[in-house]
Design an enzyme around this catalytic site. Structure first.
Site, PDB file in Angstrom:
ATOM      1  N   GLY A  43     -10.356 -17.707   3.402  1.00  0.00           N
ATOM      2  CA  GLY A  43     -10.920 -18.246   2.176  1.00  0.00           C
ATOM      3  C   GLY A  43     -10.877 -19.756   2.258  1.00  0.00           C
ATOM      4  O   GLY A  43     -10.553 -20.333   3.303  1.00  0.00           O
ATOM      5  N   SER A  44     -11.156 -20.410   1.158  1.00  0.00           N
ATOM      6  CA  SER A  44     -11.236 -21.873   1.175  1.00  0.00           C
ATOM      7  C   SER A  44      -9.916 -22.518   1.587  1.00  0.00           C
ATOM      8  O   SER A  44      -9.903 -23.526   2.313  1.00  0.00           O
ATOM      9  CB  SER A  44     -11.661 -22.382  -0.211  1.00  0.00           C
ATOM     10  OG  SER A  44     -10.800 -21.865  -1.223  1.00  0.00           O
ATOM     11  N   GLU A  77      -7.821 -21.586   3.707  1.00  0.00           N
ATOM     12  CA  GLU A  77      -7.502 -21.397   5.118  1.00  0.00           C
ATOM     13  C   GLU A  77      -8.426 -22.182   6.053  1.00  0.00           C
ATOM     14  O   GLU A  77      -8.150 -22.309   7.247  1.00  0.00           O
ATOM     15  CB  GLU A  77      -7.574 -19.906   5.481  1.00  0.00           C
ATOM     16  CG  GLU A  77      -6.487 -19.072   4.849  1.00  0.00           C
ATOM     17  CD  GLU A  77      -6.633 -18.927   3.343  1.00  0.00           C
ATOM     18  OE1 GLU A  77      -5.629 -19.089   2.621  1.00  0.00           O
ATOM     19  OE2 GLU A  77      -7.770 -18.682   2.872  1.00  0.00           O
ATOM     20  N   GLU A 115      -8.328  -7.558   3.544  1.00  0.00           N
ATOM     21  CA  GLU A 115      -7.009  -7.978   4.019  1.00  0.00           C
ATOM     22  C   GLU A 115      -6.109  -6.811   4.397  1.00  0.00           C
ATOM     23  O   GLU A 115      -5.272  -6.926   5.285  1.00  0.00           O
ATOM     24  CB  GLU A 115      -6.325  -8.846   2.956  1.00  0.00           C
ATOM     25  CG  GLU A 115      -6.974 -10.197   2.733  1.00  0.00           C
ATOM     26  CD  GLU A 115      -8.080 -10.186   1.693  1.00  0.00           C
ATOM     27  OE1 GLU A 115      -8.574 -11.260   1.322  1.00  0.00           O
ATOM     28  OE2 GLU A 115      -8.460  -9.063   1.243  1.00  0.00           O
ATOM     29  N   HIS A 142      -5.833 -14.960   2.673  1.00  0.00           N
ATOM     30  CA  HIS A 142      -6.338 -15.934   1.711  1.00  0.00           C
ATOM     31  C   HIS A 142      -5.502 -15.960   0.435  1.00  0.00           C
ATOM     32  O   HIS A 142      -5.570 -15.046  -0.397  1.00  0.00           O
ATOM     33  CB  HIS A 142      -7.789 -15.613   1.352  1.00  0.00           C
ATOM     34  CG  HIS A 142      -8.385 -16.546   0.339  1.00  0.00           C
ATOM     35  ND1 HIS A 142      -8.200 -17.912   0.371  1.00  0.00           N
ATOM     36  CD2 HIS A 142      -9.170 -16.308  -0.746  1.00  0.00           C
ATOM     37  CE1 HIS A 142      -8.834 -18.472  -0.638  1.00  0.00           C
ATOM     38  NE2 HIS A 142      -9.428 -17.525  -1.337  1.00  0.00           N
ATOM     39  N   HIS A 162      11.645  12.956   2.490  1.00  0.00           N
ATOM     40  CA  HIS A 162      10.423  12.763   1.713  1.00  0.00           C
ATOM     41  C   HIS A 162      10.495  13.615   0.454  1.00  0.00           C
ATOM     42  O   HIS A 162      11.049  13.183  -0.552  1.00  0.00           O
ATOM     43  CB  HIS A 162       9.192  13.113   2.575  1.00  0.00           C
ATOM     44  CG  HIS A 162       7.891  12.846   1.896  1.00  0.00           C
ATOM     45  ND1 HIS A 162       6.679  13.242   2.412  1.00  0.00           N
ATOM     46  CD2 HIS A 162       7.593  12.227   0.728  1.00  0.00           C
ATOM     47  CE1 HIS A 162       5.705  12.863   1.609  1.00  0.00           C
ATOM     48  NE2 HIS A 162       6.233  12.262   0.575  1.00  0.00           N
ATOM     49  N   GLY A 175       3.834   5.803   5.208  1.00  0.00           N
ATOM     50  CA  GLY A 175       2.881   6.701   4.569  1.00  0.00           C
ATOM     51  C   GLY A 175       1.815   5.967   3.779  1.00  0.00           C
ATOM     52  O   GLY A 175       1.065   6.591   3.025  1.00  0.00           O
TER      53      GLY A 175
END
Length: 529
Positions: A25-26, A28, A47, A70, A281, A402
């Site tokens: 984004g801006s 980066e 992302e 970003h 689990h 998971g």
């Protein structure tokens, strides 16, 4: 004078971090504007997929990977994938661009308001340098912390106007620093464990993902042979630490307290290596261990040792401990276990629907011996392990927490890290939608993953859980009407849809002969984990 950006790139180069996974984004852009020609940027369209690709890449490479996200929003999009990375001990340096330093306190658009807390508790360390001149040192700290045991992701927020600042002369030192970790079990500790195993009536081994990550599979085989002991994989395995056709192999343990205890009921000494003891689990109460059994636990993660409800734990290097322990025990006290029976005969597929077991049996015959399997289809786990024939290091990856969306992106990262092997992704149709944009990255960079979508039109594992919990037919469990072939073609990946085993076999052979990514959508019958 070199800039902060110049010195940081030199540091990254010195640590082999010349591949950057990102979605910019801006904030980066100033960092990326200075990227040297020997670096490569792997673009992902979301992302979560970016972090999943880096996760697979770092695990397969056995080294850290750099992620560029970003601001706070982009980092937030990756947080779900970060749950898998922290549980698999993946060394990731996750970076995000911060707003200009002078505006941070105003909480302007795209400012990260609390960078130290944004990714907690899913990172080992979260930090924003106090000044531009601290950026190279902080990046060095991030690289070292991610790599030191127990490995794991870290987070660094950098204001984007820092990169153009002049670096101090002291910054040059960070690129040449090295940190060596040397924590291993003492001779007395190894002797204690070996004596307990030697004196056991019926010892059993339970191996976890850290065995595979540390390159300890062959030593695990030596230890199992010396002891004449059966070997289970720890519950919900994210890697495969033992050859699946070895006489000692017994498959993954169940994921409940009562299930684990029942599986190990015949054994008086249980050695858990490279995994939590145990990571359960679904709720199934019972005794943690069979009556009279003793548990010993070797792990490289102090947290795993401390939180276990049972057993005596030893914290140290897992690979080193296995190698030394295999040489320390007295071999030949017990007869070798008999060879495993042949693979089970899978149920025949019905017209228009392929049985997952028959699909896996066919893949076992067609896939290369050194294929790497990235799996995200929980409802087919039992069928997969029943037909798996894995005997090489780094052959299997599964989302460690998971978290859905791992399979497609991780397969892209694994293939990038191991171009000499072919990566095959086995992904359910419910899971595939979480990381579908990874197909574009595979097409854009010509990464020859074979993506196999197991399409049954429902969240199969969720349906199984509904039966376990006795809740009946609840809403939100079906995902009908998705055409993955057309989705793949839209992203630039050649694709086909099949409904029979012969159709699948022909499509798979064609994909294997190609050098581009391919997707095969298979209409499959519903199965249970």
């Amino acid at each position: 004078m070199p800039t902060i950006g110049d010195v940081t790139y030199e540091l990254l180069r010195a640590h082999g971090l010349t591949t950057i996974f990102g979605n910019p984004g801006s904030n980066e852009l100033p960092f990326l504007a200075g990227m040297p020609e020997d670096f490569r940027y792997i673009l992902g369209l979301h992302e979560g997929a970016v972090l999943g690709m880096a996760d697979g890449y770092a695990q397969a490479l056995g080294a850290p990977a750099l992620v560029n996200l970003h601001a706070a929003a982009g980092t937030g999009n990756a947080m779900g994938a970060l749950t898998n990375a922290v549980n698999s001990h993946t060394p990731l340096i996750v970076t995000a661009g911060q707003q200009v330093r002078s505006t941070i306190g105003q909480e302007v658009m795209l400012a990260i308001t609390e960078p130290g807390n944004l990714t907690r508790p899913l990172t080992k360390w979260s930090y924003e340098p106090a000044c531009a001149q601290d950026v190279p040192r902080a990046m060095g700290q991030a690289v070292h912390l991610a790599s030191l045991p127990p490995r794991g992701p870290v987070f660094l927020s950098v204001p984007y106007d820092d990169w153009a600042n002049e670096a101090t002369t002291d910054s040059a030192h960070v690129a040449s620093r090295r940190i060596a970790a040397g924590h291993c079990l003492s001779p007395d500790q190894l002797t204690e464990i070996a004596e307990v195993l030697d004196g056991a009536r019926s010892p059993a081994l339970v191996l976890g993902p850290q065995v595979d990550a540390d390159g300890g599979n062959a030593d695990a085989v030596s230890l199992a042979d010396a002891l004449g002991a059966p070997v289970w994989i720890a519950p919900s395995p994210s890697r495969c630490p033992f050859p699946t056709r070895h006489r000692s192999f017994r498959g993954p343990l169940p994921t409940t307290v009562e299930g684990v205890s029942a599986a190990l009921v015949e054994h008086d000494v249980i050695l858990v290596v490279g995994a939590p003891a145990f990571r359960y689990h679904q709720f199934g109460p019972g005794e943690y261990l069979p009556s009279g059994a003793r548990l010993l636990h070797i792990t490289g993660d102090p947290g795993e040792a401390a939180r276990a409800p049972v057993g005596d734990a030893f914290v140290g290097g897992v690979g080193d401990a296995l190698a030394r322990l295999a040489a320390a025990v007295k071999p030949g006290q017990r007869a070798l276990l008999p060879d495993l029976p042949d693979f089970p005969v899978p149920a025949a597929s019905s017209p228009g629907r392929v049985q997952p077991a028959e699909l896996f049996a066919q893949l076992r015959k067609l896939a290369p011996r050194d294929a790497v399997w990235v799996k995200e289809s929980t409802s087919t786990s039992g069928d997969f392990w029943a037909h798996a024939d894995l005997d090489q290091q780094g052959s299997f990856y599964f989302p460690a927490a998971g978290g859905l969306g791992f399979g497609l992106p991780a397969a892209v990262g694994v293939q990038l890290a191991t171009p000499e092997r072919r990566t095959i992704a086995l992904v359910g149709d419910g899971s595939a939608n979480y990381g579908i944009t990874a197909l574009w990255t595979a097409a854009r960079y010509g990464i020859p993953v074979i993506f196999i979508i197991l399409k049954n039109g429902t969240y199969g594992a969720l349906r199984w859980f509904a039966d376990v919990l006795d809740v009946g037919d609840v809403p939100g469990m079906d995902v009908p009407g998705i055409d993955f072939s057309r989705l793949a073609e839209g992203y630039g990946v050649s694709a086909t849809s099949v409904r029979t085993v012969p159709e699948f076999s022909a499509a798979f052979r064609a994909a294997l002969a190609g050098v581009r990514p391919t997707l095969i959508e298979v209409e499959t019958a519903l199965s249970a984990p």
